[in-house]
Design an enzyme around this catalytic site. Structure first.
Site, PDB file in Angstrom:
ATOM      1  N   HIS A 149       0.857  -1.194   0.000  1.00  0.00           N
ATOM      2  CA  HIS A 149       0.000   0.000   0.000  1.00  0.00           C
ATOM      3  C   HIS A 149       0.885   1.234   0.000  1.00  0.00           C
ATOM      4  O   HIS A 149       1.256   1.742   1.066  1.00  0.00           O
ATOM      5  CB  HIS A 149      -0.925  -0.050   1.235  1.00  0.00           C
ATOM      6  CG  HIS A 149      -1.912   1.070   1.308  1.00  0.00           C
ATOM      7  ND1 HIS A 149      -3.081   0.978   2.033  1.00  0.00           N
ATOM      8  CD2 HIS A 149      -1.921   2.316   0.779  1.00  0.00           C
ATOM      9  CE1 HIS A 149      -3.761   2.102   1.941  1.00  0.00           C
ATOM     10  NE2 HIS A 149      -3.057   2.938   1.190  1.00  0.00           N
ATOM     11  N   HIS A 162       1.192   4.867  -2.495  1.00  0.00           N
ATOM     12  CA  HIS A 162       0.764   5.647  -3.666  1.00  0.00           C
ATOM     13  C   HIS A 162       2.004   6.300  -4.258  1.00  0.00           C
ATOM     14  O   HIS A 162       2.685   7.056  -3.551  1.00  0.00           O
ATOM     15  CB  HIS A 162      -0.228   6.738  -3.246  1.00  0.00           C
ATOM     16  CG  HIS A 162      -1.462   6.201  -2.584  1.00  0.00           C
ATOM     17  ND1 HIS A 162      -2.646   6.019  -3.244  1.00  0.00           N
ATOM     18  CD2 HIS A 162      -1.670   5.778  -1.300  1.00  0.00           C
ATOM     19  CE1 HIS A 162      -3.545   5.526  -2.410  1.00  0.00           C
ATOM     20  NE2 HIS A 162      -2.979   5.361  -1.218  1.00  0.00           N
ATOM     21  N   GLU A 198     -11.045   3.547   6.361  1.00  0.00           N
ATOM     22  CA  GLU A 198      -9.964   4.448   6.808  1.00  0.00           C
ATOM     23  C   GLU A 198     -10.633   5.520   7.668  1.00  0.00           C
ATOM     24  O   GLU A 198     -10.406   5.600   8.861  1.00  0.00           O
ATOM     25  CB  GLU A 198      -9.253   5.059   5.589  1.00  0.00           C
ATOM     26  CG  GLU A 198      -8.131   6.045   5.960  1.00  0.00           C
ATOM     27  CD  GLU A 198      -7.482   6.708   4.732  1.00  0.00           C
ATOM     28  OE1 GLU A 198      -8.050   6.635   3.625  1.00  0.00           O
ATOM     29  OE2 GLU A 198      -6.403   7.324   4.911  1.00  0.00           O
ATOM     30  N   HIS A 226      -9.685   1.062  -0.896  1.00  0.00           N
ATOM     31  CA  HIS A 226      -9.567   1.727   0.397  1.00  0.00           C
ATOM     32  C   HIS A 226     -10.958   1.684   1.036  1.00  0.00           C
ATOM     33  O   HIS A 226     -11.949   2.082   0.402  1.00  0.00           O
ATOM     34  CB  HIS A 226      -9.173   3.190   0.226  1.00  0.00           C
ATOM     35  CG  HIS A 226      -7.733   3.426  -0.089  1.00  0.00           C
ATOM     36  ND1 HIS A 226      -7.079   2.814  -1.112  1.00  0.00           N
ATOM     37  CD2 HIS A 226      -6.812   4.234   0.519  1.00  0.00           C
ATOM     38  CE1 HIS A 226      -5.815   3.230  -1.141  1.00  0.00           C
ATOM     39  NE2 HIS A 226      -5.623   4.089  -0.160  1.00  0.00           N
ATOM     40  N   ASP A 236       1.776   4.092   2.723  1.00  0.00           N
ATOM     41  CA  ASP A 236       0.718   4.946   2.151  1.00  0.00           C
ATOM     42  C   ASP A 236       1.318   6.097   1.312  1.00  0.00           C
ATOM     43  O   ASP A 236       1.435   5.961   0.090  1.00  0.00           O
ATOM     44  CB  ASP A 236      -0.192   5.465   3.269  1.00  0.00           C
ATOM     45  CG  ASP A 236      -1.599   5.773   2.795  1.00  0.00           C
ATOM     46  OD1 ASP A 236      -1.923   5.463   1.636  1.00  0.00           O
ATOM     47  OD2 ASP A 236      -2.405   6.318   3.586  1.00  0.00           O
ATOM     48  N   ASP A 237       1.651   7.211   1.971  1.00  0.00           N
ATOM     49  CA  ASP A 237       2.206   8.383   1.276  1.00  0.00           C
ATOM     50  C   ASP A 237       3.431   8.861   2.056  1.00  0.00           C
ATOM     51  O   ASP A 237       3.381   9.890   2.744  1.00  0.00           O
ATOM     52  CB  ASP A 237       1.142   9.491   1.216  1.00  0.00           C
ATOM     53  CG  ASP A 237      -0.113   9.023   0.499  1.00  0.00           C
ATOM     54  OD1 ASP A 237      -0.083   8.910  -0.737  1.00  0.00           O
ATOM     55  OD2 ASP A 237      -1.118   8.735   1.192  1.00  0.00           O
TER      56      ASP A 237
HETATM   57  N1  ADE Z   1      -4.733   8.792  -1.851  1.00  0.00           N
HETATM   58  C1  ADE Z   1      -3.485   8.887  -1.404  1.00  0.00           C
HETATM   59  N2  ADE Z   1      -3.429   8.538  -0.107  1.00  0.00           N
HETATM   60  C2  ADE Z   1      -4.692   8.207   0.264  1.00  0.00           C
HETATM   61  C3  ADE Z   1      -5.280   7.759   1.462  1.00  0.00           C
HETATM   62  N3  ADE Z   1      -4.583   7.576   2.588  1.00  0.00           N
HETATM   63  N4  ADE Z   1      -6.612   7.530   1.476  1.00  0.00           N
HETATM   64  C4  ADE Z   1      -7.332   7.716   0.380  1.00  0.00           C
HETATM   65  N5  ADE Z   1      -6.820   8.137  -0.776  1.00  0.00           N
HETATM   66  C5  ADE Z   1      -5.511   8.381  -0.839  1.00  0.00           C
HETATM   67 ZN    ZN Z   2      -3.762   4.784   0.596  1.00  0.00          ZN
END
Ligand code: ADE
Ligand code: ZN
Length: 341
Positions: free
Chosen positions: A19, A21, A202, A199, A280-281
């Protein structure tokens, strides 16, 4: 404090990341460099200003900044450079396999051709295998705040590149955009041979997790941490061994949990769910997979066996073939034998 031994164990452990992006790996330095060469003005002009802006109070406040960052990316080379930078970092953290999301609509809606986005990313994934021995898969996400028709057009755009994409996913603003909105798109994606993930849970309720499973037929749930609000759902996730790709530092940065000490990762593990840890990011949330594991270990007192389980779950939950999974799990088990606790 993580004891020295456990810290080194986490750093050296063979890992799979499921996971991440690719647009969320755009570090401030690279963002400034690419924006500069493309002459794209940024609201935040220095790396320091960018770091300061990365304070979020929920998912949407993050997404606003994230989409702003994506505006710098224009050419195939930009997507290659972005992907290569992530892969280099991942390899340094002994990520042996990565399954990477990309958000084509964040680019095609600005006039960037689909072809440039996917070819840049794909070239980097291909080039990295002989250099670092790191395998990878690509997952194309639909932006759920946009329409189902727009997602269907994106699915059409992807078909000439079908061999480069293993699955489709669903991301962006969760609340108010339930999985059911995308039933037809996901059914068509399945007919075209794609696997599916989404997703869910969350910020959204457990019912979104159930919809993702029952209506979108997903193989994994991305995040899914809100499942604990529904014990029947938790029992099902355990029984059916549905993987959850949990992102601890992300959840704290986006205020899903007040602190890492409050995170439910350890509870999910102890309930026997197939949990994995992911970044994630990472450029926005303060760490890649190793930092996520180190911080979670410290905050939640994860044991060496917990860390092993998380790593093993990730290989098991990957979209690799049974043979490839067995090879990586064998590597992980040999690592464990060579590093007795
Ligand atoms: N796009 C990038 N990161 C995300 C996240 N944590 N939740 C939903 N969309 C995303
Ligand atoms: Zn994500």
């Amino acid at each position: 404090m993580v004891s020295g031994d456990l810290e080194q164990f986490i750093r050296d452990l063979p890992k799979a990341e499921l996971h991440v992006h690719i647009e969320g790996t755009l570090e401030p330095e690279l963002l400034c460099e690419i924006a500069g060469r493309n002459r794209i003005p940024l609201r935040f002009r220095t790396v320091k200003e960018l770091h300061k802006a990365y304070q979020f109070h929920n998912l949407q406040s993050f997404l606003d900044i994230y989409y702003e960052g994506t505006r710098a990316l224009l050419s195939e080379q930009d997507f290659f450079d972005l992907t290569w930078a992530y892969l280099e970092r991942a390899a340094q953290q002994n990520v042996r396999h990565a399954e990477i999301f990309f958000d084509p609509q964040a680019h095609t809606d600005r006039g960037v051709p689909f072809d440039a986005v996917i070819t840049g990313i794909h070239r980097a994934l291909e080039d990295v295998l002989p250099v670092f021995g790191l395998s990878s898969r690509l997952i194309m996400c639909f932006l759920r705040h946009l329409s189902a028709d727009a997602a269907m057009r994106t699915l059409d755009d992807s078909l000439p590149f079908k061999d480069w994409i293993v699955a489709v996913g669903l991301d962006s603003s969760e609340l108010g955009h339930a999985p059911e909105k995308f039933v037809e798109v996901f059914a068509r994606a399945k007919e075209e041979g794609y696997l599916t993930v989404a997703h869910a849970g969350e910020e959204g309720p457990p019912d979104y997790i159930r919809q993702a499973l029952d209506l979108l037929n997903v193989s994994r749930i991305d995040h899914g941490v809100r499942c604990l609000d529904d014990s029947t759902l938790v029992q099902r996730l355990a029984r059916e061994r549905i993987p959850l790709t949990v992102c601890p530092l992300s959840n704290v940065k986006l205020c899903v949990f007040k602190s890492l000490e409050d995170h439910n990762l350890k509870k999910l593990l102890d309930l026997g769910l197939c949990v994995t840890v992911n970044s994630d990011d990472p450029a926005y949330f303060g760490g890649y997979i190793t930092e996520n594991l180190l911080a979670s270990q410290q905050a939640l007192g994860l044991t060496r066996h917990d860390i092993y389980t998380l790593a093993r779950n990730a290989f098991e939950a990957s979209f690799l073939s049974a043979g490839e999974k067995a090879r990586y799990i064998g590597e992980l088990d040999r690592f464990m034998q060579a590093h007795p606790g």
